[in-house]
Motif scaffolding. Structure first.
Motif, PDB file in Angstrom:
ATOM      1  N   UNK A  43       0.807  -1.212   0.000  1.00  0.00           N
ATOM      2  CA  UNK A  43       0.000   0.000   0.000  1.00  0.00           C
ATOM      3  C   UNK A  43       0.840   1.262   0.000  1.00  0.00           C
ATOM      4  N   UNK A  44       2.102   1.131   0.362  1.00  0.00           N
ATOM      5  CA  UNK A  44       2.998   2.284   0.411  1.00  0.00           C
ATOM      6  C   UNK A  44       4.120   2.181  -0.624  1.00  0.00           C
ATOM      7  N   UNK A  65       3.866 -15.115  11.785  1.00  0.00           N
ATOM      8  CA  UNK A  65       2.810 -14.175  11.435  1.00  0.00           C
ATOM      9  C   UNK A  65       2.572 -14.235   9.929  1.00  0.00           C
ATOM     10  N   UNK A  66       1.805 -15.195   9.484  1.00  0.00           N
ATOM     11  CA  UNK A  66       1.581 -15.407   8.047  1.00  0.00           C
ATOM     12  C   UNK A  66       0.349 -14.644   7.564  1.00  0.00           C
ATOM     13  N   UNK A  67       0.541 -13.857   6.505  1.00  0.00           N
ATOM     14  CA  UNK A  67      -0.560 -13.116   5.896  1.00  0.00           C
ATOM     15  C   UNK A  67      -0.357 -13.088   4.392  1.00  0.00           C
ATOM     16  N   UNK A  68      -1.455 -13.153   3.669  1.00  0.00           N
ATOM     17  CA  UNK A  68      -1.388 -13.065   2.211  1.00  0.00           C
ATOM     18  C   UNK A  68      -1.264 -11.599   1.811  1.00  0.00           C
ATOM     19  N   UNK A  69      -0.958 -11.361   0.566  1.00  0.00           N
ATOM     20  CA  UNK A  69      -0.885  -9.985   0.060  1.00  0.00           C
ATOM     21  C   UNK A  69      -2.238  -9.292   0.227  1.00  0.00           C
ATOM     22  N   UNK A  70      -3.314 -10.032   0.029  1.00  0.00           N
ATOM     23  CA  UNK A  70      -4.656  -9.469   0.188  1.00  0.00           C
ATOM     24  C   UNK A  70      -4.907  -9.068   1.644  1.00  0.00           C
ATOM     25  N   UNK A  71      -4.462  -9.904   2.576  1.00  0.00           N
ATOM     26  CA  UNK A  71      -4.620  -9.586   3.991  1.00  0.00           C
ATOM     27  C   UNK A  71      -3.783  -8.365   4.379  1.00  0.00           C
ATOM     28  N   UNK A  72      -2.573  -8.271   3.814  1.00  0.00           N
ATOM     29  CA  UNK A  72      -1.727  -7.111   4.071  1.00  0.00           C
ATOM     30  C   UNK A  72      -2.367  -5.839   3.511  1.00  0.00           C
ATOM     31  N   UNK A  73      -2.964  -5.946   2.333  1.00  0.00           N
ATOM     32  CA  UNK A  73      -3.649  -4.801   1.731  1.00  0.00           C
ATOM     33  C   UNK A  73      -4.832  -4.367   2.596  1.00  0.00           C
ATOM     34  N   UNK A  74      -5.588  -5.321   3.098  1.00  0.00           N
ATOM     35  CA  UNK A  74      -6.729  -5.001   3.963  1.00  0.00           C
ATOM     36  C   UNK A  74      -6.253  -4.339   5.255  1.00  0.00           C
ATOM     37  N   UNK A  75      -5.143  -4.828   5.803  1.00  0.00           N
ATOM     38  CA  UNK A  75      -4.586  -4.221   7.013  1.00  0.00           C
ATOM     39  C   UNK A  75      -4.156  -2.784   6.722  1.00  0.00           C
ATOM     40  N   UNK A  76      -3.494  -2.576   5.573  1.00  0.00           N
ATOM     41  CA  UNK A  76      -3.091  -1.230   5.154  1.00  0.00           C
ATOM     42  C   UNK A  76      -4.311  -0.310   5.096  1.00  0.00           C
TER      43      UNK A  76
END
Length: 86
Positions: A43-44, A65-76
């Motif tokens: 996102x940055x 701490x496993x997260x998908x790119x989609x999960x990282x985008x949602x967190x952003x």
């Protein structure tokens, strides 16, 4: 995945001001990354700026701490919305 800082950290102070999510702070002995705030710069930026700038390469992915790119985008998006609301 979020990133983490290993014991190889030399406290050079390069990573903390570069984190767009304010996920990095000084711990008891070395800098630490809050996995609830770390988006790996999704996102940055194209790459995690802390890892790119680290002179001792001590910022790997956090295997706990496993997260998908989609999960990282949602967190952003959540973090950005929360910042805008303050």
């Amino acid at each position: 995945m979020a990133l983490m800082i290993t014991d190889d950290c030399i406290n050079c102070d390069v990573c903390e001001p570069e984190c767009p999510n304010d996920a990095i702070s000084m711990g008891l002995e070395i800098y630490e990354i809050d996995p609830h705030k770390c988006t790996e710069c999704v996102g940055h930026f194209e790459e995690p700026t802390c890892a790119v700038l680290c002179p001792v390469a001590c910022i790997p992915l956090n295997p706990a701490w496993r997260e998908s790119r989609e999960e990282l985008q949602a967190k952003y998006e959540r973090l950005t919305a929360a910042k805008a609301g303050t």
